[in-house]
Scaffold this active site. Structure first.
Site, PDB file in Angstrom:
ATOM      1  N   HIS A 162      -1.866   2.660  -6.170  1.00 38.39           N
ATOM      2  CA  HIS A 162      -2.581   1.444  -6.564  1.00 38.39           C
ATOM      3  C   HIS A 162      -4.043   1.691  -6.232  1.00 38.39           C
ATOM      4  O   HIS A 162      -4.364   2.614  -5.468  1.00 38.39           O
ATOM      5  CB  HIS A 162      -2.047   0.223  -5.799  1.00 38.39           C
ATOM      6  CG  HIS A 162      -2.282   0.331  -4.325  1.00 38.39           C
ATOM      7  ND1 HIS A 162      -1.461   1.065  -3.516  1.00 38.39           N
ATOM      8  CD2 HIS A 162      -3.288  -0.115  -3.540  1.00 38.39           C
ATOM      9  CE1 HIS A 162      -1.924   1.037  -2.277  1.00 38.39           C
ATOM     10  NE2 HIS A 162      -3.040   0.337  -2.261  1.00 38.39           N
ATOM     11  N   CYS A 216       0.827  -1.216   0.000  1.00 40.77           N
ATOM     12  CA  CYS A 216       0.000   0.000   0.000  1.00 40.77           C
ATOM     13  C   CYS A 216       0.856   1.258   0.000  1.00 40.77           C
ATOM     14  O   CYS A 216       0.336   2.367  -0.112  1.00 40.77           O
ATOM     15  CB  CYS A 216      -0.970   0.000   1.176  1.00 40.77           C
ATOM     16  SG  CYS A 216      -2.539  -0.797   0.764  1.00 40.77           S
ATOM     17  N   ASP A 251     -14.817   8.827  -6.595  1.00 48.33           N
ATOM     18  CA  ASP A 251     -14.771   7.783  -7.620  1.00 48.33           C
ATOM     19  C   ASP A 251     -13.792   8.128  -8.731  1.00 48.33           C
ATOM     20  O   ASP A 251     -13.816   9.244  -9.274  1.00 48.33           O
ATOM     21  CB  ASP A 251     -16.169   7.570  -8.198  1.00 48.33           C
ATOM     22  CG  ASP A 251     -16.242   6.328  -9.063  1.00 48.33           C
ATOM     23  OD1 ASP A 251     -15.581   5.320  -8.733  1.00 48.33           O
ATOM     24  OD2 ASP A 251     -16.967   6.351 -10.080  1.00 48.33           O
ATOM     25  N   HIS A 252     -12.927   7.168  -9.042  1.00 50.78           N
ATOM     26  CA  HIS A 252     -11.892   7.335 -10.074  1.00 50.78           C
ATOM     27  C   HIS A 252     -10.947   8.493  -9.772  1.00 50.78           C
ATOM     28  O   HIS A 252     -10.448   9.151 -10.690  1.00 50.78           O
ATOM     29  CB  HIS A 252     -12.511   7.453 -11.470  1.00 50.78           C
ATOM     30  CG  HIS A 252     -13.030   6.144 -11.988  1.00 50.78           C
ATOM     31  ND1 HIS A 252     -14.203   5.589 -11.542  1.00 50.78           N
ATOM     32  CD2 HIS A 252     -12.525   5.271 -12.882  1.00 50.78           C
ATOM     33  CE1 HIS A 252     -14.399   4.434 -12.150  1.00 50.78           C
ATOM     34  NE2 HIS A 252     -13.393   4.206 -12.966  1.00 50.78           N
ATOM     35  N   HIS A 257      -8.209   0.476  -5.285  1.00 51.23           N
ATOM     36  CA  HIS A 257      -9.103  -0.456  -4.596  1.00 51.23           C
ATOM     37  C   HIS A 257     -10.519  -0.255  -5.119  1.00 51.23           C
ATOM     38  O   HIS A 257     -10.895   0.851  -5.511  1.00 51.23           O
ATOM     39  CB  HIS A 257      -9.121  -0.198  -3.084  1.00 51.23           C
ATOM     40  CG  HIS A 257      -7.854  -0.557  -2.387  1.00 51.23           C
ATOM     41  ND1 HIS A 257      -7.509  -1.856  -2.077  1.00 51.23           N
ATOM     42  CD2 HIS A 257      -6.836   0.215  -1.943  1.00 51.23           C
ATOM     43  CE1 HIS A 257      -6.336  -1.858  -1.454  1.00 51.23           C
ATOM     44  NE2 HIS A 257      -5.896  -0.612  -1.367  1.00 51.23           N
ATOM     45  N   GLU A 275     -12.407  -2.235   1.974  1.00 54.29           N
ATOM     46  CA  GLU A 275     -11.302  -1.907   1.074  1.00 54.29           C
ATOM     47  C   GLU A 275     -10.985  -3.108   0.182  1.00 54.29           C
ATOM     48  O   GLU A 275     -10.579  -2.958  -0.972  1.00 54.29           O
ATOM     49  CB  GLU A 275     -10.065  -1.488   1.870  1.00 54.29           C
ATOM     50  CG  GLU A 275      -8.973  -0.914   0.998  1.00 54.29           C
ATOM     51  CD  GLU A 275      -7.865  -0.284   1.829  1.00 54.29           C
ATOM     52  OE1 GLU A 275      -7.823   0.954   1.910  1.00 54.29           O
ATOM     53  OE2 GLU A 275      -7.064  -1.036   2.411  1.00 54.29           O
TER      54      GLU A 275
HETATM   55 NI    NI Z   1      -4.142   0.100  -0.501  1.00 46.25          NI
END
Ligand code: NI
Length: 135
Positions: free
Chosen positions: A40, A34, A80-81, A42, A125
């Site tokens: 990255h 993370c 979002d996004h 989720h 998550e």
């Molecule tokens: Ni993460």
């Protein structure tokens, strides 16, 4: 008689968990994958639980359309996004862990609820990791 109404929502977002004053090695030691400097994503699953008394006229605790629109405007539209670290002001100086995201969502929604309501946020998550916050 208090009843809880529940609404599910979803957003995708990128983040990086890191402490700015630590180097990459220390961040990787504490946060693992993370802490990837390149971020990255989720697939966050959100459950919003609102508890209150049933209105004797409508039979509702809360109009679910209103709750749906509130989650959409306050949470999904902002998150979002998005890259949470870089694009969401609440996380400029706050680590976007699931715990902190749940608290931010709670605060964004709670101020819009009627006074007699209580709120609980459940945020997944991953399918197996989730957090709860109720103020
Ligand atoms: Ni993460």
């Amino acid at each position: 008689m208090r009843v809880t109404v529940c609404r599910k929502a979803h957003f995708n977002a990128a983040h990086r968990l890191y402490v700015k004053s630590w180097d990459d090695a220390k961040n990787e030691e504490i946060f693992g994958k993370c802490s990837n400097p390149h971020y990255h994503g989720h697939n966050y699953e959100l459950i919003v639980n609102v508890t209150g008394t049933i209105d004797p006229v409508t039979g509702y605790v809360m109009d679910m359309k209103v709750l749906k629109d509130l989650i959409k405007s306050e949470v999904v539209a902002s998150f979002d996004h998005k890259n949470l670290n870089e694009q969401v002001p609440e996380f400029y100086d706050l680590i976007p862990s699931a715990e902190n995201i749940a608290v931010v969502i709670y605060n964004k929604l709670f101020s819009h609820l009627e006074e007699d309501k209580t709120l609980e946020i459940v945020l997944y998550e991953t399918p197996r990791n989730f957090v709860k916050y109720s103020g």
